[in-house]
Scaffold this motif. Structure first.
Motif, PDB file in Angstrom:
ATOM      1  N   PRO A  65       0.816  -1.227   0.000  1.00 21.01           N
ATOM      2  CA  PRO A  65       0.000   0.000   0.000  1.00 21.01           C
ATOM      3  C   PRO A  65       0.840   1.264   0.000  1.00 21.01           C
ATOM      4  O   PRO A  65       0.536   2.228  -0.695  1.00 21.01           O
ATOM      5  CB  PRO A  65      -0.830  -0.127   1.283  1.00 21.01           C
ATOM      6  CG  PRO A  65      -0.878  -1.595   1.553  1.00 21.01           C
ATOM      7  CD  PRO A  65       0.452  -2.125   1.097  1.00 21.01           C
ATOM      8  N   LYS A  66       1.936   1.250   0.798  1.00 21.60           N
ATOM      9  CA  LYS A  66       2.789   2.432   0.857  1.00 21.60           C
ATOM     10  C   LYS A  66       3.475   2.687  -0.479  1.00 21.60           C
ATOM     11  O   LYS A  66       3.559   3.814  -0.958  1.00 21.60           O
ATOM     12  CB  LYS A  66       3.827   2.250   1.963  1.00 21.60           C
ATOM     13  CG  LYS A  66       4.751   3.454   2.148  1.00 21.60           C
ATOM     14  CD  LYS A  66       5.740   3.207   3.258  1.00 21.60           C
ATOM     15  CE  LYS A  66       6.681   4.409   3.416  1.00 21.60           C
ATOM     16  NZ  LYS A  66       7.684   4.178   4.465  1.00 21.60           N
ATOM     17  N   LEU A  67       3.958   1.590  -1.109  1.00 18.32           N
ATOM     18  CA  LEU A  67       4.623   1.724  -2.401  1.00 18.32           C
ATOM     19  C   LEU A  67       3.670   2.238  -3.470  1.00 18.32           C
ATOM     20  O   LEU A  67       4.019   3.095  -4.279  1.00 18.32           O
ATOM     21  CB  LEU A  67       5.208   0.373  -2.824  1.00 18.32           C
ATOM     22  CG  LEU A  67       6.448  -0.105  -2.056  1.00 18.32           C
ATOM     23  CD1 LEU A  67       6.775  -1.535  -2.425  1.00 18.32           C
ATOM     24  CD2 LEU A  67       7.640   0.800  -2.354  1.00 18.32           C
ATOM     25  N   LEU A  68       2.457   1.717  -3.477  1.00 21.05           N
ATOM     26  CA  LEU A  68       1.474   2.148  -4.467  1.00 21.05           C
ATOM     27  C   LEU A  68       1.113   3.620  -4.282  1.00 21.05           C
ATOM     28  O   LEU A  68       0.951   4.364  -5.247  1.00 21.05           O
ATOM     29  CB  LEU A  68       0.222   1.279  -4.372  1.00 21.05           C
ATOM     30  CG  LEU A  68       0.394  -0.187  -4.797  1.00 21.05           C
ATOM     31  CD1 LEU A  68      -0.904  -0.952  -4.602  1.00 21.05           C
ATOM     32  CD2 LEU A  68       0.861  -0.287  -6.238  1.00 21.05           C
ATOM     33  N   ASN A  69       0.978   4.054  -3.024  1.00 21.12           N
ATOM     34  CA  ASN A  69       0.667   5.449  -2.745  1.00 21.12           C
ATOM     35  C   ASN A  69       1.785   6.369  -3.233  1.00 21.12           C
ATOM     36  O   ASN A  69       1.539   7.406  -3.850  1.00 21.12           O
ATOM     37  CB  ASN A  69       0.455   5.646  -1.242  1.00 21.12           C
ATOM     38  CG  ASN A  69       0.106   7.072  -0.890  1.00 21.12           C
ATOM     39  OD1 ASN A  69      -0.971   7.553  -1.212  1.00 21.12           O
ATOM     40  ND2 ASN A  69       1.031   7.762  -0.239  1.00 21.12           N
ATOM     41  N   GLU A  70       3.041   5.964  -2.980  1.00 20.06           N
ATOM     42  CA  GLU A  70       4.178   6.765  -3.421  1.00 20.06           C
ATOM     43  C   GLU A  70       4.246   6.821  -4.942  1.00 20.06           C
ATOM     44  O   GLU A  70       4.581   7.859  -5.524  1.00 20.06           O
ATOM     45  CB  GLU A  70       5.474   6.184  -2.857  1.00 20.06           C
ATOM     46  CG  GLU A  70       5.613   6.346  -1.354  1.00 20.06           C
ATOM     47  CD  GLU A  70       6.852   5.667  -0.806  1.00 20.06           C
ATOM     48  OE1 GLU A  70       7.538   4.985  -1.599  1.00 20.06           O
ATOM     49  OE2 GLU A  70       7.129   5.814   0.394  1.00 20.06           O
ATOM     50  N   LEU A  71       3.926   5.709  -5.596  1.00 16.44           N
ATOM     51  CA  LEU A  71       3.930   5.665  -7.056  1.00 16.44           C
ATOM     52  C   LEU A  71       2.877   6.594  -7.636  1.00 16.44           C
ATOM     53  O   LEU A  71       3.129   7.327  -8.592  1.00 16.44           O
ATOM     54  CB  LEU A  71       3.695   4.238  -7.529  1.00 16.44           C
ATOM     55  CG  LEU A  71       3.625   4.021  -9.054  1.00 16.44           C
ATOM     56  CD1 LEU A  71       4.940   4.429  -9.703  1.00 16.44           C
ATOM     57  CD2 LEU A  71       3.281   2.582  -9.377  1.00 16.44           C
ATOM     58  N   GLU A  72       1.684   6.580  -7.050  1.00 22.11           N
ATOM     59  CA  GLU A  72       0.606   7.456  -7.514  1.00 22.11           C
ATOM     60  C   GLU A  72       1.003   8.930  -7.380  1.00 22.11           C
ATOM     61  O   GLU A  72       0.766   9.732  -8.279  1.00 22.11           O
ATOM     62  CB  GLU A  72      -0.669   7.175  -6.718  1.00 22.11           C
ATOM     63  CG  GLU A  72      -1.330   5.852  -7.072  1.00 22.11           C
ATOM     64  CD  GLU A  72      -2.556   5.584  -6.220  1.00 22.11           C
ATOM     65  OE1 GLU A  72      -2.715   6.275  -5.187  1.00 22.11           O
ATOM     66  OE2 GLU A  72      -3.341   4.699  -6.583  1.00 22.11           O
ATOM     67  N   VAL A  73       1.607   9.273  -6.235  1.00 24.04           N
ATOM     68  CA  VAL A  73       2.030  10.661  -6.014  1.00 24.04           C
ATOM     69  C   VAL A  73       3.050  11.074  -7.067  1.00 24.04           C
ATOM     70  O   VAL A  73       2.983  12.176  -7.621  1.00 24.04           O
ATOM     71  CB  VAL A  73       2.601  10.838  -4.589  1.00 24.04           C
ATOM     72  CG1 VAL A  73       3.234  12.213  -4.445  1.00 24.04           C
ATOM     73  CG2 VAL A  73       1.516  10.661  -3.547  1.00 24.04           C
ATOM     74  N   GLU A  74       4.015  10.192  -7.347  1.00 24.00           N
ATOM     75  CA  GLU A  74       5.046  10.503  -8.341  1.00 24.00           C
ATOM     76  C   GLU A  74       4.436  10.714  -9.729  1.00 24.00           C
ATOM     77  O   GLU A  74       4.870  11.590 -10.485  1.00 24.00           O
ATOM     78  CB  GLU A  74       6.086   9.376  -8.395  1.00 24.00           C
ATOM     79  CG  GLU A  74       6.972   9.283  -7.169  1.00 24.00           C
ATOM     80  CD  GLU A  74       7.959  10.432  -7.065  1.00 24.00           C
ATOM     81  OE1 GLU A  74       8.158  11.154  -8.062  1.00 24.00           O
ATOM     82  OE2 GLU A  74       8.533  10.616  -5.976  1.00 24.00           O
TER      83      GLU A  74
END
Length: 416
Positions: A65-74
């Motif tokens: 979940p954390k990785l996906l959130n960071e990817l979306e922000v990027e």
């Protein structure tokens, strides 16, 4: 964009089920048996809690979940702000992500911010936001203030992703701020020393305000020397060192690491030719005598029209429609040709003169014949202090039938 985001998510999800390098199979397999097995995983309350080292060896899938959130922000940090308003209606999660401010924080960290022009034109009660090309626009909501604020003079500046508008309501001087993340107006917080007709400048998420007119006992106006700073992150005001001179109708800018306040008028209405620069580290002002000694003033003159591009200060001399560049070392202004708008028609009032990235931007009445005077003219140029005459390019604007007056009441540039 949606399909590419899903593809990235699948790739990350597949990778996250592979054990980490350096993690033994003896650590990995028991977790696998618990996931696949049919018996429920009932915790033994008599067992000791895992140590920090054991916590570090947990399955990498816990970080998905954390990785996906960071990817979306990027990904969204690389998208134009004009697309955000469309996306927030499609996905509740994106709407929450936008309101958190995380996208704009990453934009600043990655130096992905782009300039957007916000302006209030004559005859309009709502602000208009346009992109650098003047091809995309959006109307902001109406400021929920009283009629006095709506029709009285206002001043504006941007700090981070906030548009700060200062004006007078029936009872007092107030501050309204538009927050890009929330797409709404909020009142306050008020200045420590409420004032109007001041000089202002912004740098990142900070905005500086100096001089102006404050109202003392029984509503008597007084020209002041006070200065203060607003921080958009904390939404707080801080007093800074006072200027040397009282001044109103002055202008400000951020130049080579310092805040400059230029020109204006003294209490008796006399035009000031001096300027001042503020060093935030030392919290002190330095007086610059005769900074505007070669500039022609009129009694009804607007505040100086100034803008900074590539650490060079430019001025639109409204009496002659000339562009000038400032030589810091010589304390003198060099002529750089005529600007293609009618800035002299109303002594500088109604004209927007701003920097937008590596360009100068001027908006005002068209220089075309009298029959076209109601047409808004938008010109930009890439200025150089070493060129005698700048080359201006007209920008064709497209507002889908929305008519904007050529008289600009307020204008500022937001980097978001």
């Amino acid at each position: 964009m949606e399909s590419s985001l899903l593809t990235c998510k699948k790739k990350i999800s597949k990778k996250c089920h592979v054990p980490r390098i350096g993690t033994s199979l003896s650590h990995f397999e028991p977790k696998k048996r618990l996931i696949v097995g049919t018996k429920p995983n009932i915790p033994d309350l008599n067992l000791e809690l895992p140590s920090d080292s054991e916590e570090e060896e947990k399955d990498a899938s816990d970080d998905v979940p954390k990785l996906l959130n960071e990817l979306e922000v990027e990904i969204f940090a690389r998208v134009s702000c004009f697309e955000y308003w469309k996306l927030q209606f499609l996905n509740k999660q994106f709407s929450q992500l936008l309101k958190s401010g995380e996208i704009f924080k990453v934009k600043r960290e990655r130096e992905l911010v782009k300039p957007y022009v916000l302006m209030l034109t004559s005859g309009n009660s709502r602000w208009t936001m346009v992109d650098k090309s003047f091809k995309n626009f959006r109307r902001l909501p109406e400021v929920p203030s009283d009629i006095c604020f709506l029709y009285c003079d206002k001043e504006t500046i941007s700090a981070g992703t906030q548009l700060i508008v200062v004006g007078k309501e029936v009872e007092s001087i107030v501050v309204w701020r538009y927050e890009l993340e929330l797409h709404k107006w909020t009142k306050g917080p008020s200045m420590i020393t409420p004032r109007v007709m001041y000089g202002s400048a912004s740098h990142g998420t900070d905005a500086f305000f100096a001089g102006g007119i404050k109202f003392v006992e029984k509503g008597i106006p007084k020209v002041c020397t006070e200065a203060e700073k607003y921080n958009a992150n904390t939404k707080t005001w801080t007093m800074i060192c006072e200027m040397h001179k009282r001044r109103k109708f002055c202008s400000g800018c951020f130049l080579r690491g310092k805040i400059y306040v230029i020109g204006g008028r003294y209490e008796n209405g006399k035009n000031l030719t001096c300027g001042e620069s503020y060093d935030e580290v030392k919290n002190s002002w330095t007086l610059i005598p005769n900074m505007l000694k070669d500039i022609t003033f009129k009694s009804s003159q607007s505040p100086p029209l100034i803008a900074v591009v590539n650490d060079n200060l430019y001025l639109l001399e409204t009496s002659s429609n000339e562009l000038r560049v400032y030589d810091v070392n010589e304390n003198a202004w060099k002529r750089q040709g005529v600007v293609p708008v009618k800035a002299n028609e109303a002594s500088g009032w109604g004209v927007a003169f701003k920097s937008i990235g590596d360009r100068l931007l001027v908006i005002g009445a068209s220089p075309l014949p009298r029959s076209f005077i109601k047409r808004m003219a938008v010109y930009t140029c890439r200025p150089s202090p070493y060129v005698e005459e700048q080359v201006w390019e007209e920008t064709e604007n497209c507002y889908d039938g929305v008519e904007l007056s050529n008289f600009i009441h307020n204008c500022c540039v937001m980097f978001a």
